[in-house]
Design a protein around this motif. Structure first.
Motif: not given
Length: 121
Positions: A1-11
Motif C-alpha cells: 500500500q502506498l499513501v501520499e501526504a503533504g498536498g494542499g493549497l499554496v500560492q
C-alpha cells in the motif's frame, strides 16, 4: 500500500514537499515514481527514482523545480516542489514498479490514492 501526504493549497512561487509511505511490503527494491493528473487530462509522469536512489529522472516541465528522493529505511519517497506554478495544480500520485525507471502509468504496478495540490496565483 502506498499513501501520499503533504498536498494542499499554496500560492504560486511557494514550495511544498509530498511524501509517499509504503506499507505492507518493502519497496526498497522498487523504482518509485510520481505522476499527476489534472481534470480532463491524462495522468502524466513527473519524476522517478531508482531503488538505490542513485538514479533519478524528472520530466522537462518540472526540471530544476522538483526533486525526488527516497529513504528506504523509512520506506518513503519524497517529491520536493519549488517555484510552484498554477499549471502544477493536480492530484499527485506515487507509484512503484520493479526493473528500471519508466515514464508510462501502465508500467507501474502499485499506486497510491493521490494527494491534491492546488496552486493559486
Amino acid at each position: 500500500q502506498l499513501v501520499e501526504a503533504g498536498g494542499g493549497l499554496v500560492q504560486a512561487g511557494d514550495s511544498l514537499r509530498l511524501s509517499c509511505a509504503a506499507s505492507g511490503r518493502t519497496f526498497s527494491s522498487y523504482v518509485l515514481g510520481w505522476f499527476r493528473q489534472s481534470p480532463g487530462k491524462e495522468r502524466e509522469f513527473v519524476a522517478a527514482i531508482s531503488w538505490s536512489g542513485g538514479k533519478t529522472y524528472v520530466t522537462d516541465s518540472v526540471q530544476g523545480r522538483f526533486t525526488i528522493s527516497r529513504d528506504n529505511a523509512k520506506n518513503t519517497v519524497y517529491l520536493q516542489m519549488a517555484s510552484l506554478k498554477r499549471e502544477d495544480t493536480a492530484v499527485y500520485y506515487c507509484a512503484a514498479r520493479l526493473y528500471g525507471i519508466a515514464t508510462m502509468p501502465g508500467q507501474y504496478d502499485y499506486w497510491g490514492q493521490g494527494t491534491q495540490v492546488t496552486v493559486s496565483s
